[in-house]
Design a protein around this motif. Structure first.
Motif, PDB file in Angstrom:
ATOM      1  N   ALA A 181      -7.037   3.118  -4.499  1.00  0.00           N
ATOM      2  CA  ALA A 181      -5.949   2.687  -3.623  1.00  0.00           C
ATOM      3  C   ALA A 181      -4.716   2.470  -4.492  1.00  0.00           C
ATOM      4  O   ALA A 181      -4.769   1.753  -5.486  1.00  0.00           O
ATOM      5  CB  ALA A 181      -6.328   1.400  -2.905  1.00  0.00           C
ATOM      6  N   ILE A 182      -3.624   3.116  -4.135  1.00  0.00           N
ATOM      7  CA  ILE A 182      -2.373   2.945  -4.868  1.00  0.00           C
ATOM      8  C   ILE A 182      -1.670   1.732  -4.282  1.00  0.00           C
ATOM      9  O   ILE A 182      -1.138   1.779  -3.170  1.00  0.00           O
ATOM     10  CB  ILE A 182      -1.495   4.213  -4.780  1.00  0.00           C
ATOM     11  CG1 ILE A 182      -2.256   5.423  -5.303  1.00  0.00           C
ATOM     12  CG2 ILE A 182      -0.187   3.996  -5.536  1.00  0.00           C
ATOM     13  CD1 ILE A 182      -1.564   6.749  -5.058  1.00  0.00           C
ATOM     14  N   LEU A 183      -1.736   0.642  -5.016  1.00  0.00           N
ATOM     15  CA  LEU A 183      -1.183  -0.634  -4.583  1.00  0.00           C
ATOM     16  C   LEU A 183      -0.169  -1.098  -5.612  1.00  0.00           C
ATOM     17  O   LEU A 183      -0.456  -1.102  -6.808  1.00  0.00           O
ATOM     18  CB  LEU A 183      -2.301  -1.682  -4.445  1.00  0.00           C
ATOM     19  CG  LEU A 183      -3.503  -1.275  -3.596  1.00  0.00           C
ATOM     20  CD1 LEU A 183      -4.582  -2.343  -3.659  1.00  0.00           C
ATOM     21  CD2 LEU A 183      -3.087  -1.031  -2.159  1.00  0.00           C
ATOM     22  N   LEU A 184       0.984  -1.484  -5.156  1.00  0.00           N
ATOM     23  CA  LEU A 184       2.056  -1.890  -6.055  1.00  0.00           C
ATOM     24  C   LEU A 184       2.567  -3.274  -5.675  1.00  0.00           C
ATOM     25  O   LEU A 184       2.483  -3.675  -4.515  1.00  0.00           O
ATOM     26  CB  LEU A 184       3.223  -0.899  -5.965  1.00  0.00           C
ATOM     27  CG  LEU A 184       2.924   0.561  -6.257  1.00  0.00           C
ATOM     28  CD1 LEU A 184       4.150   1.407  -5.964  1.00  0.00           C
ATOM     29  CD2 LEU A 184       2.476   0.749  -7.696  1.00  0.00           C
TER      30      LEU A 184
ATOM     31  N   PHE B 206       0.844  -1.194   0.000  1.00  0.00           N
ATOM     32  CA  PHE B 206       0.000   0.000   0.000  1.00  0.00           C
ATOM     33  C   PHE B 206       0.875   1.238   0.000  1.00  0.00           C
ATOM     34  O   PHE B 206       1.787   1.371   0.819  1.00  0.00           O
ATOM     35  CB  PHE B 206      -0.911   0.001   1.234  1.00  0.00           C
ATOM     36  CG  PHE B 206      -1.688   1.277   1.386  1.00  0.00           C
ATOM     37  CD1 PHE B 206      -2.770   1.547   0.574  1.00  0.00           C
ATOM     38  CD2 PHE B 206      -1.322   2.210   2.339  1.00  0.00           C
ATOM     39  CE1 PHE B 206      -3.488   2.720   0.706  1.00  0.00           C
ATOM     40  CE2 PHE B 206      -2.027   3.386   2.484  1.00  0.00           C
ATOM     41  CZ  PHE B 206      -3.110   3.649   1.668  1.00  0.00           C
ATOM     42  N   CYS B 207       0.598   2.170  -0.914  1.00  0.00           N
ATOM     43  CA  CYS B 207       1.402   3.390  -0.998  1.00  0.00           C
ATOM     44  C   CYS B 207       0.619   4.658  -0.673  1.00  0.00           C
ATOM     45  O   CYS B 207       1.208   5.657  -0.298  1.00  0.00           O
ATOM     46  CB  CYS B 207       1.999   3.517  -2.400  1.00  0.00           C
ATOM     47  SG  CYS B 207       3.129   2.189  -2.778  1.00  0.00           S
ATOM     48  N   GLY B 208      -0.677   4.635  -0.857  1.00  0.00           N
ATOM     49  CA  GLY B 208      -1.490   5.819  -0.611  1.00  0.00           C
ATOM     50  C   GLY B 208      -2.787   5.722  -1.389  1.00  0.00           C
ATOM     51  O   GLY B 208      -3.174   4.643  -1.839  1.00  0.00           O
ATOM     52  N   PHE B 209      -3.425   6.871  -1.550  1.00  0.00           N
ATOM     53  CA  PHE B 209      -4.679   6.923  -2.291  1.00  0.00           C
ATOM     54  C   PHE B 209      -4.605   8.001  -3.358  1.00  0.00           C
ATOM     55  O   PHE B 209      -3.845   8.961  -3.241  1.00  0.00           O
ATOM     56  CB  PHE B 209      -5.851   7.266  -1.360  1.00  0.00           C
ATOM     57  CG  PHE B 209      -6.182   6.189  -0.373  1.00  0.00           C
ATOM     58  CD1 PHE B 209      -6.878   5.067  -0.758  1.00  0.00           C
ATOM     59  CD2 PHE B 209      -5.799   6.308   0.961  1.00  0.00           C
ATOM     60  CE1 PHE B 209      -7.198   4.072   0.151  1.00  0.00           C
ATOM     61  CE2 PHE B 209      -6.112   5.326   1.881  1.00  0.00           C
ATOM     62  CZ  PHE B 209      -6.818   4.202   1.473  1.00  0.00           C
ATOM     63  N   GLU B 210      -5.417   7.832  -4.364  1.00  0.00           N
ATOM     64  CA  GLU B 210      -5.679   8.885  -5.326  1.00  0.00           C
ATOM     65  C   GLU B 210      -7.137   9.261  -5.109  1.00  0.00           C
ATOM     66  O   GLU B 210      -8.027   8.418  -5.234  1.00  0.00           O
ATOM     67  CB  GLU B 210      -5.457   8.373  -6.747  1.00  0.00           C
ATOM     68  CG  GLU B 210      -5.548   9.439  -7.799  1.00  0.00           C
ATOM     69  CD  GLU B 210      -5.254   8.869  -9.169  1.00  0.00           C
ATOM     70  OE1 GLU B 210      -6.214   8.777  -9.964  1.00  0.00           O
ATOM     71  OE2 GLU B 210      -4.089   8.517  -9.438  1.00  0.00           O
ATOM     72  N   VAL B 211      -7.385  10.489  -4.718  1.00  0.00           N
ATOM     73  CA  VAL B 211      -8.733  10.948  -4.395  1.00  0.00           C
ATOM     74  C   VAL B 211      -9.142  11.980  -5.430  1.00  0.00           C
ATOM     75  O   VAL B 211      -8.481  13.012  -5.573  1.00  0.00           O
ATOM     76  CB  VAL B 211      -8.797  11.544  -2.974  1.00  0.00           C
ATOM     77  CG1 VAL B 211     -10.196  12.028  -2.648  1.00  0.00           C
ATOM     78  CG2 VAL B 211      -8.318  10.526  -1.941  1.00  0.00           C
ATOM     79  N   ASN B 212     -10.203  11.663  -6.155  1.00  0.00           N
ATOM     80  CA  ASN B 212     -10.679  12.542  -7.237  1.00  0.00           C
ATOM     81  C   ASN B 212      -9.543  12.932  -8.179  1.00  0.00           C
ATOM     82  O   ASN B 212      -9.423  14.069  -8.604  1.00  0.00           O
ATOM     83  CB  ASN B 212     -11.367  13.789  -6.685  1.00  0.00           C
ATOM     84  CG  ASN B 212     -12.663  13.483  -5.988  1.00  0.00           C
ATOM     85  OD1 ASN B 212     -13.239  12.405  -6.145  1.00  0.00           O
ATOM     86  ND2 ASN B 212     -13.143  14.416  -5.190  1.00  0.00           N
ATOM     87  N   GLY B 213      -8.673  11.975  -8.460  1.00  0.00           N
ATOM     88  CA  GLY B 213      -7.605  12.191  -9.428  1.00  0.00           C
ATOM     89  C   GLY B 213      -6.326  12.788  -8.876  1.00  0.00           C
ATOM     90  O   GLY B 213      -5.366  12.970  -9.613  1.00  0.00           O
TER      91      GLY B 213
END
Length: 188
Positions: A67-70, A37-44
């Protein structure tokens, strides 16, 4: 609100358990797909702070959360790329910083020095978690800087920055560029 995690799309109601629902879905995606998990992208827009606070502040305006998942390898490459960018951007600043310590360091120079130490600590953590100690480990340089600071030897601090830190950063940039360019580089 729409949540996207590991390629799956979920519709989530904006209610009191929304944050818990989002975090549970993300946690499940992490476990099922062995992701980081790296973070989120919220509304772009990328978002790395407290999601609960964001929802409290802007809950009604949130349309999409991604969800920014790598994968481990993607995370490793992105992290090393961030280190490489930092190192490249820091070299011109270090040229000025070591000169400041040869002259008489100002309050600003000491603040920049503090930022350098924090950055080196971050790089050391990255080295540990990415198996990149051979070219990112700066513990010896930090010990030397600590000794020079304890001795209040500004000239020595300048020497360490000029003759130890800068060359270490330059070698690390070369190694990271090789990794970034898809070339193989033995980091063990």
């Amino acid at each position: 609100m729409k949540l996207i995690a590991a390629g799956q799309e979920y519709i989530i109601e904006n209610n009191s358990v929304m944050i818990e629902t989002v975090l549970n879905i993300v946690d499940q995606a992490l476990r099922e797909h062995s992701l980081v998990f790296c973070g989120f992208e919220v509304n772009g827009k990328e978002f790395y702070d407290d999601l609960a606070q964001l929802v409290a502040d802007r809950g009604e305006t949130i349309e999409t959360i991604v969800a920014i998942l790598l994968t481990q390898e993607q995370w490793r490459r992105e992290t090393l790329h961030s280190v490489e960018e930092y190192l490249q951007n820091s070299l011109p600043l270090l040229e000025t910083l070591y000169q400041d310590f040869y002259d008489s360091p100002s309050e600003s120079a000491w603040q920049d020095f503090g930022k350098l130490i924090e950055s080196i600590e971050w790089i050391s953590k990255v080295a540990e978690y990415t198996d990149s100690q051979t070219f990112l480990d700066c513990r010896e340089e930090v010990r030397n800087l600590e000794l020079a600071v304890s001795q209040q030897d500004n000239g020595q601090i300048g020497d360490i920055i000029q003759f130890e830190i800068i060359p270490r950063f330059e070698k690390a940039i070369e190694a990271l560029s090789a990794i970034d360019g898809g070339k193989t580089f033995d980091i063990n």
